[in-house]
Design a protein around this motif. Structure first.
Motif, mmCIF file in Angstrom:
data_model
loop_
_atom_site.group_PDB
_atom_site.id
_atom_site.type_symbol
_atom_site.label_atom_id
_atom_site.label_comp_id
_atom_site.label_asym_id
_atom_site.label_seq_id
_atom_site.Cartn_x
_atom_site.Cartn_y
_atom_site.Cartn_z
ATOM 1 N N ILE A 53 0.837 -1.203 0.000
ATOM 2 C CA ILE A 53 0.000 0.000 0.000
ATOM 3 C C ILE A 53 0.871 1.253 0.000
ATOM 4 N N LEU A 54 0.629 2.179 -0.908
ATOM 5 C CA LEU A 54 1.129 3.557 -0.871
ATOM 6 C C LEU A 54 2.606 3.637 -0.457
ATOM 7 N N LEU A 55 3.454 3.216 -1.371
ATOM 8 C CA LEU A 55 4.892 3.178 -1.106
ATOM 9 C C LEU A 55 5.473 4.593 -1.061
ATOM 10 N N TYR A 56 6.383 4.825 -0.114
ATOM 11 C CA TYR A 56 7.102 6.099 -0.067
ATOM 12 C C TYR A 56 8.566 5.858 0.263
ATOM 13 N N GLY A 57 9.394 6.827 -0.099
ATOM 14 C CA GLY A 57 10.825 6.723 0.148
ATOM 15 C C GLY A 57 11.570 7.640 -0.791
ATOM 16 N N ILE A 58 12.893 7.538 -0.774
ATOM 17 C CA ILE A 58 13.707 8.387 -1.634
ATOM 18 C C ILE A 58 14.941 7.624 -2.080
ATOM 19 N N THR A 59 15.364 7.869 -3.304
ATOM 20 C CA THR A 59 16.634 7.359 -3.828
ATOM 21 C C THR A 59 17.321 8.510 -4.565
ATOM 22 N N PRO A 60 18.613 8.385 -4.829
ATOM 23 C CA PRO A 60 19.312 9.468 -5.530
ATOM 24 C C PRO A 60 18.799 9.721 -6.946
ATOM 25 N N ALA A 61 18.194 8.715 -7.561
ATOM 26 C CA ALA A 61 17.733 8.859 -8.952
ATOM 27 C C ALA A 61 16.257 8.506 -9.043
ATOM 28 N N MET A 62 15.413 9.438 -8.629
ATOM 29 C CA MET A 62 13.966 9.198 -8.621
ATOM 30 C C MET A 62 13.363 9.535 -9.981
ATOM 31 N N SER A 63 12.518 8.636 -10.499
ATOM 32 C CA SER A 63 11.805 8.940 -11.741
ATOM 33 C C SER A 63 10.400 9.462 -11.449
ATOM 34 N N ARG A 64 9.869 9.116 -10.265
ATOM 35 C CA ARG A 64 8.529 9.560 -9.878
ATOM 36 C C ARG A 64 8.546 9.978 -8.419
ATOM 37 N N SER A 65 7.635 10.882 -8.084
ATOM 38 C CA SER A 65 7.514 11.309 -6.695
ATOM 39 C C SER A 65 6.595 10.336 -5.951
ATOM 40 N N ILE A 118 3.723 10.313 -2.173
ATOM 41 C CA ILE A 118 2.899 11.170 -1.315
ATOM 42 C C ILE A 118 3.748 12.014 -0.361
ATOM 43 N N VAL A 119 4.748 11.410 0.257
ATOM 44 C CA VAL A 119 5.556 12.133 1.247
ATOM 45 C C VAL A 119 6.379 13.238 0.581
ATOM 46 N N LEU A 120 7.071 12.895 -0.502
ATOM 47 C CA LEU A 120 7.921 13.883 -1.172
ATOM 48 C C LEU A 120 7.091 14.997 -1.797
ATOM 49 N N TRP A 121 5.915 14.655 -2.304
ATOM 50 C CA TRP A 121 5.030 15.664 -2.902
ATOM 51 C C TRP A 121 4.566 16.667 -1.855
ATOM 52 N N VAL A 122 4.117 16.168 -0.718
ATOM 53 C CA VAL A 122 3.653 17.069 0.345
ATOM 54 C C VAL A 122 4.806 17.942 0.841
ATOM 55 N N LYS A 123 5.942 17.331 1.109
ATOM 56 C CA LYS A 123 7.097 18.069 1.638
ATOM 57 C C LYS A 123 7.545 19.169 0.675
ATOM 58 N N SER A 124 7.730 18.808 -0.597
ATOM 59 C CA SER A 124 8.225 19.795 -1.566
ATOM 60 C C SER A 124 7.200 20.903 -1.810
ATOM 61 N N SER A 125 5.920 20.556 -1.839
ATOM 62 C CA SER A 125 4.870 21.567 -2.070
ATOM 63 C C SER A 125 4.811 22.568 -0.924
ATOM 64 N N LEU A 126 4.825 22.069 0.303
ATOM 65 C CA LEU A 126 4.728 22.960 1.457
ATOM 66 C C LEU A 126 5.992 23.792 1.629
ATOM 67 N N GLU A 127 7.149 23.194 1.307
ATOM 68 C CA GLU A 127 8.392 23.969 1.373
ATOM 69 C C GLU A 127 8.380 25.119 0.366
ATOM 70 N N ALA A 128 7.689 24.906 -0.761
ATOM 71 C CA ALA A 128 7.562 25.957 -1.782
ATOM 72 C C ALA A 128 6.382 26.881 -1.493
ATOM 73 N N GLU A 129 5.738 26.676 -0.333
ATOM 74 C CA GLU A 129 4.585 27.470 0.115
ATOM 75 C C GLU A 129 3.425 27.395 -0.870
ATOM 76 N N LYS A 130 3.248 26.223 -1.460
ATOM 77 C CA LYS A 130 2.115 25.981 -2.348
ATOM 78 C C LYS A 130 0.953 25.401 -1.542
ATOM 79 N N GLU A 131 -0.247 25.847 -1.857
ATOM 80 C CA GLU A 131 -1.432 25.246 -1.247
ATOM 81 C C GLU A 131 -1.695 23.897 -1.908
ATOM 82 N N ILE A 132 -2.030 22.890 -1.110
ATOM 83 C CA ILE A 132 -2.329 21.571 -1.657
ATOM 84 C C ILE A 132 -3.696 21.099 -1.180
ATOM 85 N N ARG A 133 -4.388 20.399 -2.055
ATOM 86 C CA ARG A 133 -5.703 19.830 -1.743
ATOM 87 C C ARG A 133 -5.512 18.324 -1.552
ATOM 88 N N VAL A 134 -5.941 17.831 -0.402
ATOM 89 C CA VAL A 134 -5.679 16.435 -0.046
ATOM 90 C C VAL A 134 -6.970 15.782 0.440
#
Length: 306
Positions: free
Chosen positions: A164-176, A178-194
């Motif tokens: 279910i709903l895999l998350y994590g990070i590697t040095p060479a990501m081809s896709r984002s 849920i965790v990375l999307w939320v983190k990067s969006s909020l760090e950029a001060e973007k509003e997100i709908r969840v």
């Protein structure tokens, strides 16, 4: 015992984590395969070969030359709406490639560890046990259920790991994710709908990779549910990410999934009962907060290495 493991989808998040785990084991001969060039930064301790799983003759050639004792099959088309729109492409990798792998595994006596999904269920009765009846709502879920059935009817020794709903990070990501999307969006001060009305168990990639390797080593048989141990709504996941990295939660807006107008239906409430994996695979998932700490450490190590 010397094992020769053929890994598919090695460029993906899960695939890269499995490569990292298996190269630490001296009694493993690993052939990692994916489409295109090898994206894993680690290049020693294993072989890599570009492979199109939708070309049966290419798959047959790999089996004839490498003759694996075990296959870990992580490659799949997992974009749910894309599968709904392009069913032929979905079937090619999620169904027909599995038929080819089963035929080759049977011919060469290879064991198969196959990755599946909570989307084989309709989400009306989660959390789910392995023996609960599937009822997919989307073409993606149906394609993964078809693959499970092909494997179960193939007479190949196998383990099917649903997640279910895999998350994590590697040095060479081809896709984002849920965790990375939320983190990067909020760090950029973007509003997100969840969405608040979809409930899942986020799964750390390292945990799932460990379970895949355990399934090989223990020669596991049958279906296993392998996910994070906490069941929460997607908006709760987003809030926990914001809280961990001390980001602005006011940028998160709760919405109903019906407002998204997604092509494919999603199961509302999944989540797994993990007892079988815990008992037979010695599976011990990180808590979600522990998983975020793993990501945070990996990000810091990456930055420090640059």
């Amino acid at each position: 015992m010397q094992r020769k493991i053929l890994l598919t989808g090695s460029n993906g998040l899960l695939g890269q984590k499995i490569v990292s785990l298996l190269t630490e084991r001296s009694h493993i001969q690993l052939l990692a395969t994916s489409r295109g060039i090898n994206r894993h930064p680690l290049r020693k301790g294993y072989a890599y070969q570009s492979l199109d799983l939708t070309a049966p003759e290419a798959v047959e050639h790999v089996f004839e030359t490498f003759v694996p004792t075990d296959v870990i099959h992580t490659a799949a088309m997992t974009q749910v709406d894309a599968c709904e729109d392009n069913r032929e492409a979905c079937d090619a990798i999620n169904v027909h490639a599995v038929e080819t792998l089963c035929r080759m595994c049977k011919k060469h006596g290879s064991r198969l560890v196959h990755l599946s999904t909570d989307f084989v269920f309709d989400g009306t009765a989660g959390p789910y046990r392995e023996e609960d009846s599937p009822n997919p709502l989307s073409y993606y879920g149906l394609s993964k259920l078809k693959a499970e059935q092909i494997i179960q009817e193939s007479q190949v020794n196998h383990a099917i790991l649903r997640t279910i709903l895999l998350y994590g990070i590697t040095p060479a990501m081809s896709r984002s994710n849920i965790v990375l999307w939320v983190k990067s969006s909020l760090e950029a001060e973007k509003e997100i709908r969840v969405v608040h009305d979809q409930v899942r168990s986020p799964t750390l990639a390292e945990d799932l990779a460990t379970a895949c390797v355990s399934a090989v080593m223990k020669e596991a048989e049958g279906v296993y549910h392998v996910s994070g141990g906490e069941i929460m709504s997607v908006v709760e996941i987003a809030r926990k990410v914001a809280d961990f990295w001390k980001l602005d939660q006011s940028l998160i807006t709760e919405i109903d999934s019906s407002t998204l107008k997604q092509k494919a239906r999603r199961p509302p409430v999944t989540g797994f009962i993990l007892l079988k994996a815990q008992t037979e695979l010695a599976y011990k998932p990180h808590s979600f907060e522990q998983g975020l700490a793993v990501l945070n450490r990996q990000m810091q190590e990456s930055w420090n290495g640059e």
